[in-house]
Design an enzyme around this catalytic site. Structure first.
Site, PDB file in Angstrom:
ATOM      1  N   ILE A  79      -2.375  -7.873  14.141  1.00  0.00           N
ATOM      2  CA  ILE A  79      -1.253  -7.587  14.911  1.00  0.00           C
ATOM      3  C   ILE A  79      -1.569  -7.295  16.096  1.00  0.00           C
ATOM      4  O   ILE A  79      -1.554  -7.516  17.176  1.00  0.00           O
ATOM      5  CB  ILE A  79      -0.542  -6.296  14.063  1.00  0.00           C
ATOM      6  CG1 ILE A  79       0.053  -7.962  13.009  1.00  0.00           C
ATOM      7  CG2 ILE A  79       1.150  -6.406  15.401  1.00  0.00           C
ATOM      8  CD1 ILE A  79       1.526  -7.601  12.823  1.00  0.00           C
TER       9      ILE A  79
ATOM     10  N   LYS B 140     -14.181  -0.077  15.069  1.00  0.00           N
ATOM     11  CA  LYS B 140     -12.964  -0.892  15.425  1.00  0.00           C
ATOM     12  C   LYS B 140     -12.235  -0.715  16.690  1.00  0.00           C
ATOM     13  O   LYS B 140     -11.655  -1.465  17.402  1.00  0.00           O
ATOM     14  CB  LYS B 140     -11.342  -0.114  14.356  1.00  0.00           C
ATOM     15  CG  LYS B 140     -10.432  -0.760  14.806  1.00  0.00           C
ATOM     16  CD  LYS B 140      -9.623  -0.536  13.292  1.00  0.00           C
ATOM     17  CE  LYS B 140      -7.901  -0.925  12.966  1.00  0.00           C
ATOM     18  NZ  LYS B 140      -7.207  -0.554  11.932  1.00  0.00           N
TER      19      LYS B 140
ATOM     20  N   CYS C  10       0.923   1.590  14.581  1.00  0.00           N
ATOM     21  CA  CYS C  10       0.526   2.747  13.114  1.00  0.00           C
ATOM     22  C   CYS C  10       0.819   1.875  11.839  1.00  0.00           C
ATOM     23  O   CYS C  10       0.013   2.589  11.094  1.00  0.00           O
ATOM     24  CB  CYS C  10       0.963   4.077  13.795  1.00  0.00           C
ATOM     25  SG  CYS C  10       1.183   5.165  12.539  1.00  0.00           S
TER      26      CYS C  10
ATOM     27  N   ASN D 233       1.410  -1.106   0.002  1.00  0.00           N
ATOM     28  CA  ASN D 233       0.010  -0.307  -0.015  1.00  0.00           C
ATOM     29  C   ASN D 233       0.422   1.308  -0.107  1.00  0.00           C
ATOM     30  O   ASN D 233       2.021   1.523   0.318  1.00  0.00           O
ATOM     31  CB  ASN D 233      -0.771   0.377   1.150  1.00  0.00           C
ATOM     32  CG  ASN D 233      -0.656  -0.202   2.719  1.00  0.00           C
ATOM     33  OD1 ASN D 233       0.798   0.671   2.694  1.00  0.00           O
ATOM     34  ND2 ASN D 233      -0.801  -1.223   3.230  1.00  0.00           N
TER      35      ASN D 233
END
Length: 453
Positions: free
Chosen positions: A344, A374, A309, A245
């Site tokens: 993760i 989320k 992040c 990405n």
């Protein structure tokens, strides 16, 4: 230098859900160089703990008028004389009513009657309560008595209502104090403050207070281990091609540098990016999502704060080709057999001794809905959501904006709090995120030891 440097501020906190913002406010006042002492009502302690405010101000928090040790020296009178400014934020409808009536039935209202300091309040209540004639009468009476009113703001409230009554954001309160201390007409309608601190001749100069604040600022995460993932992952198709990405890693690297500045020991787990390692940071380079998961698991046992992040690929090839895939003559399409990568951040929050966990949500639409989902589904303590479709922001850009979301308490049905950070350089945004996180982290109670994703 901030005009708040050297000012002695009593921060009063009363029993409203907006009390969580008071922790951010206390930190911002300290950062500006003010000396801050906190007084909490009994009800306020149901929303935020005295220990959180003590950690942020470095001063004992006062909670009781009838504290034998403090009152041996007439503590409420001493505190009333000490203050240059008394600021109540949040100021609930109940506190405003008691102040308007001249009551002195707890420490906060008693010192307000006894002080000669300039007094300000930031109202915070349900929109119906704020618009009630009794609340409006009390606000008018307090203004006549010399109280300076900051806000309230209007917008969505914790109860789901929309309207006036929201407490001003901590940044707006500090900006208003700065304006009034400079003699400018503040946007809240408050009157100018007396800018002369009431210090003894032997008291430290404002510069000393600022230096002390800066020293404390650099150690806010001292002794903490912060683990941060950054950048993209690459999922191999064959020896020369991969799925990935547009993440540059800039936001994660900025967060690592900001955490290090606050005194933390930082482990930065970075996907394939071309960024220099910030000074004083342990960097672990990885390629794939599986590599990143292994590195996270290796660091998790000593991790106090985890910040996910990285833009981790959701899928990887079920079978990676041993040799470069060749184009087949006569074909116009290629089918790749994908399998889901491990989650993760959900793995982190499901661990036995889960750290305080911050996630990121990079979205192109319905930002609030996806971020809320989320936040709850992955049992995060805080989520940073940004619109990566906004021009000049997000992936690859030097600037970014974000909306921070967290639950008011620990249950999935509790109200969701939000805080908007306007566009700014990613280094500045990283520091603003950590500044907002600190009081949440200090009040953090582990609740995810049996969590699953």
């Amino acid at each position: 230098m901030s005009r708040l440097a050297g000012q002695r501020i009593v921060l009063g906190i009363s029993a409203g859900i907006a009390a969580y913002k008071s922790a951010v406010l206390a930190r911002l006042l300290k950062k500006a160089g003010a000396e801050v002492r906190v007084v909490m009502t009994e009800g306020a302690q149901a929303f935020i703990t005295p220990l959180t405010l003590q950690a942020l101000t470095g001063e004992e928090v006062r909670t009781s008028l009838l504290d034998p040790q403090a009152e041996a020296g007439m503590g409420h009178i001493e505190l009333a004389k000490w203050a240059d400014i008394v600021l109540i934020a949040p100021a609930t409808a109940d506190v405003m009513a008691r102040l308007a009536a001249g009551m002195a039935d707890d420490l906060l209202t008693t010192l307000c009657l006894a002080t000669r300091a300039r007094c300000l309040l930031a109202p915070a209540m349900n929109q119906a309560m704020w618009s009630h004639p009794a609340s409006q009468r009390n606000a008018a009476m307090l203004t006549e008595m010399g109280w300076q009113q900051l806000g309230p703001d209007a917008g969505e409230q914790a109860c789901g209502d929309v309207g006036g009554g929201r407490m001003l954001e901590p940044e707006a309160i500090v900006a208003t104090l700065e304006e009034t201390l400079s003699g400018k007409a503040p946007s809240s309608g408050a009157l100018p403050l007396d800018v002369t601190p009431k210090h003894d001749d032997c008291a430290p100069a404002p510069d000393a207070f600022m230096a002390a604040s800066n020293e404390a600022d650099t150690g806010a995460l001292a002794g903490r281990h912060v683990v941060i993932t950054a950048g993209p992952t690459r999922e191999a198709i064959d020896p020369v091609r991969y799925l990935s990405n547009h993440s540059s890693g800039k936001m994660g690297f900025a967060l690592a540098e900001a955490a290090r500045t606050l005194g933390a020991r930082v482990t930065l787990i970075a996907g394939p990016v071309s960024l220099p390692t910030p000074e004083g940071i342990t960097r672990v380079d990885v390629i794939s999502a599986m590599d990143m998961l292994a590195a996270v698991n290796a660091a998790l046992s000593t991790c106090d704060i985890f910040i996910g992040c990285a833009a981790v690929a959701d899928y990887r090839l079920l079978d990676v080709a041993e040799h470069k895939l060749k184009k087949v003559p006569g074909t116009t399409s290629l089918t790749l057999n994908l399998t889901e990568n491990p989650d993760i951040i959900a793995t982190v929050t499901a661990s036995e001794h889960a750290p305080f966990t911050i996630g990121f949500a990079a979205e192109t639409r319905e930002l609030a809905r996806h971020a809320h989902d989320k936040l709850v589904r992955k049992r995060l303590d805080l989520i940073v959501a940004n619109d990566v479709a906004a021009p000049g922001l997000g992936f690859g850009a030097d600037d970014n904006a974000a909306v921070l979301y967290h639950l008011a308490a620990s249950g999935p049905d509790d109200p969701v709090m939000s805080h908007t950070l306007s566009p700014r350089p990613k280094q500045d945004l990283a520091r603003a995120i950590l500044d907002y996180m600190l009081p949440l982290y200090h009040g953090h109670q582990p609740t995810r030891s049996s969590a699953s994703s």
